[in-house]
Scaffold this active site. Structure first.
Site, mmCIF file in Angstrom:
data_model
loop_
_atom_site.group_PDB
_atom_site.id
_atom_site.type_symbol
_atom_site.label_atom_id
_atom_site.label_comp_id
_atom_site.label_asym_id
_atom_site.label_seq_id
_atom_site.Cartn_x
_atom_site.Cartn_y
_atom_site.Cartn_z
ATOM 1 N N SER A 191 0.799 -1.223 0.000
ATOM 2 C CA SER A 191 0.000 0.000 0.000
ATOM 3 C C SER A 191 0.832 1.274 0.000
ATOM 4 O O SER A 191 0.329 2.324 -0.363
ATOM 5 C CB SER A 191 -0.965 -0.006 1.184
ATOM 6 O OG SER A 191 -0.264 -0.190 2.385
ATOM 7 N N HIS A 219 -5.380 -3.607 -2.779
ATOM 8 C CA HIS A 219 -4.945 -2.800 -3.926
ATOM 9 C C HIS A 219 -4.794 -3.607 -5.206
ATOM 10 O O HIS A 219 -4.222 -3.118 -6.176
ATOM 11 C CB HIS A 219 -3.623 -2.095 -3.595
ATOM 12 C CG HIS A 219 -3.735 -1.204 -2.403
ATOM 13 N ND1 HIS A 219 -4.337 0.028 -2.444
ATOM 14 C CD2 HIS A 219 -3.383 -1.401 -1.106
ATOM 15 C CE1 HIS A 219 -4.325 0.570 -1.237
ATOM 16 N NE2 HIS A 219 -3.752 -0.284 -0.401
ATOM 17 N N LYS A 250 -12.057 0.467 -1.822
ATOM 18 C CA LYS A 250 -11.065 1.082 -2.716
ATOM 19 C C LYS A 250 -11.582 1.042 -4.160
ATOM 20 O O LYS A 250 -12.318 1.934 -4.550
ATOM 21 C CB LYS A 250 -9.719 0.422 -2.505
ATOM 22 C CG LYS A 250 -9.182 0.855 -1.142
ATOM 23 C CD LYS A 250 -7.850 0.369 -0.729
ATOM 24 C CE LYS A 250 -7.449 1.062 0.558
ATOM 25 N NZ LYS A 250 -7.092 0.142 1.631
HETATM 26 C C1 LIG Z 1 -7.024 0.057 3.091
HETATM 27 C C2 LIG Z 1 -6.452 -1.237 3.470
HETATM 28 C C3 LIG Z 1 -7.086 -2.059 4.414
HETATM 29 C C4 LIG Z 1 -8.260 -1.585 5.222
HETATM 30 O O1 LIG Z 1 -9.406 -1.494 4.460
HETATM 31 P P1 LIG Z 1 -10.609 -0.541 4.895
HETATM 32 O O2 LIG Z 1 -11.748 -1.117 4.161
HETATM 33 O O3 LIG Z 1 -10.250 0.842 4.458
HETATM 34 O O4 LIG Z 1 -10.766 -0.635 6.371
HETATM 35 C C5 LIG Z 1 -6.552 -3.309 4.640
HETATM 36 N N1 LIG Z 1 -5.449 -3.732 3.998
HETATM 37 C C6 LIG Z 1 -4.793 -2.953 3.111
HETATM 38 C C7 LIG Z 1 -3.571 -3.464 2.432
HETATM 39 C C8 LIG Z 1 -5.270 -1.679 2.827
HETATM 40 O O5 LIG Z 1 -4.614 -0.898 1.975
#
Ligand SMILES: *Cc1c(COP(=O)(O)O)cnc(C)c1O
Length: 402
Positions: A191, A219, A250
């Site tokens: 990330s 991602h 996302k």
């Molecule tokens: C954003 C993210 C999460 C958390 O997800 P949310 O739905 O925003 O709580 C978990 N793992 C990774 C790698 C992320 O980038």
């Protein structure tokens, strides 16, 4: 209680952070928590009445505001209202939840899936439910904070290996008792760095050392693979992940997290994971939006092609301008600035020129590797990307990064 007793540790923590923030604010270097008044399709936003190019969004396929997805959310509100008033196990399960979970399982080509109200809660709850004292969990050093927190909460022995270094992982696995229960966890796409895990080797090691494999696809969902199904599709290694985790916040323009896998695993989590049992179900509008998003990804494959083209243009353009973008191959593009101060200055210069980027500084990344964490989406047009890169170049020169 107030914050006047300097010997009190809560006071010390609160004051230290607030002092750091105040200092950055006073130098006009603070761009976090800015209220966005309009999201214009993922590529542009309005902040304080100004339209800006958006280069910090996770809406990788530009699905936010998609008419079909909005319509599905509105229909769900008309049908169910806005809240669920219950936890999934008791009165909170709606047909839309079941439909969403069936859709995810089909998309990920697994037997079943379970959803939670956030990706963060998914990792926390799933890891700590599956593991306990006496087990081993082995993580890439750059795994997401939610994974780290889940591992700590589980009580299992927590081991880490050098980022994306499969020899280091193998060494770890060799050190562990043959019969011990082992879970290896990695992000598919990291990330903060945007690079892709060495998945073929990772799968091979897990198979050789009889370790369970969990991958966080926050991602890579909608990003990797010709139809956006994720890292297994990208490498042609379908069915190799035991615990497929992802988020609905996302690429999917909703909120929530999921785990897809074998039906025994999902059945267990429905009866044992605390975020499912003790926290209210996803609101119907968000569940419906998420479900329809998976349909849209499959119906509009041009979005993945456009994201790939935009990603190439953005990474190569920044590299040609002299920036270090680490080993990214995806829509997350770190623009290394060095010191925290340089990252803040670059952000200010870019934001003043209507380009929305944000800095990531220590402790989220190692000291000396502060960066702009720029992201690109399928909603951007090539000429907009060119303009944004010109702004970033100028900002880089002001900050002395290039
Ligand atoms: C954003 C993210 C999460 C958390 O997800 P949310 O739905 O925003 O709580 C978990 N793992 C990774 C790698 C992320 O980038």
């Amino acid at each position: 209680m107030d914050f006047s007793n300097e010997n009190d540790t809560i006071t010390q923590r609160v004051c230290a952070m607030n002092k750091r923030v105040d200092k950055i604010r006073q130098s006009d270097l603070y761009y976090y928590n800015q209220p966005i008044s309009e999201l214009r399709g993922g590529a542009r936003v309005v902040v304080k009445g100004r339209e800006m190019g958006m280069y910090a969004s996770y809406s990788y396929l530009g699905l936010v505001g998609h008419p079909r997805i909005n319509e599905a959310a509105q229909q769900a509100i008309a049908k169910y209202g806005t809240g669920t008033h219950g936890v999934r196990l008791l009165a909170g399960t709606l047909t839309i939840h079941t439909e969403l979970e069936e859709t995810i399982a089909e998309f990920k080509k697994t037997e079943a899936a379970i959803t939670y109200t956030s990706g963060y809660a998914t990792n926390l709850s799933v890891i700590s439910t599956l593991l306990g004292r006496g087990d081993y969990v082995i993580c890439d050093k750059l795994n997401h904070a939610s994974i780290v927190d889940g591992c700590l909460m589980s009580g299992a022995k927590f081991l880490r290996f050098r980022h994306n270094d499969m020899q280091a992982l193998e060494k770890r696995l060799q050190q562990l008792p043959v019969n011990a229960t082992k879970l290896v966890i990695a992000d598919s796409v990291f990330s903060m760095d945007g690079d892709i895990i060495d998945f073929p080797k990772l799968v091979e090691l897990c198979q050789n050392y009889k370790a369970w494999l969990m991958i966080d696809e926050a991602h890579s969902l909608g990003v990797l693979g010709s139809t956006g199904r994720g890292i297994e599709e990208y490498f042609g290694l379908e069915g190799t992940i035991d615990i497929n985790m992802g988020t609905l916040s996302k690429t999917i323009p909703s909120v929530g997290g999921y785990v897809a896998g074998r039906k025994e695993l999902i059945e267990y989590l429905r009866h044992a994971s605390r975020a499912y049992i003790f926290s209210a179900a996803l609101p119907p509008a968000q569940a419906a939006a998420a479900k329809t998003s998976f349909d849209v990804i499959l119906d509009e494959p041009w979005r993945i092609e456009k994201l790939n083209a935009n990603t190439k243009q953005f990474i190569s353009g920044l590299q040609e301008r002299g920036f270090n973008t680490l080993h990214t191959e995806t829509a997350i593009v770190p623009v290394i600035c060095g010191s925290d101060e340089s990252a803040y200055v670059m952000t200010r210069e870019a934001q003043h020129r209507d380009t929305f980027v944000l800095p990531v500084v220590s402790p989220a990344v190692p000291p000396g590797l502060a960066r702009l964490r720029a992201t690109i989406t399928a909603a951007h047009e090539p000429d907009e990307i060119e303009r944004a890169m010109e702004v970033i170049e100028l900002a880089g020169k002001v900050a002395g990064v290039i």
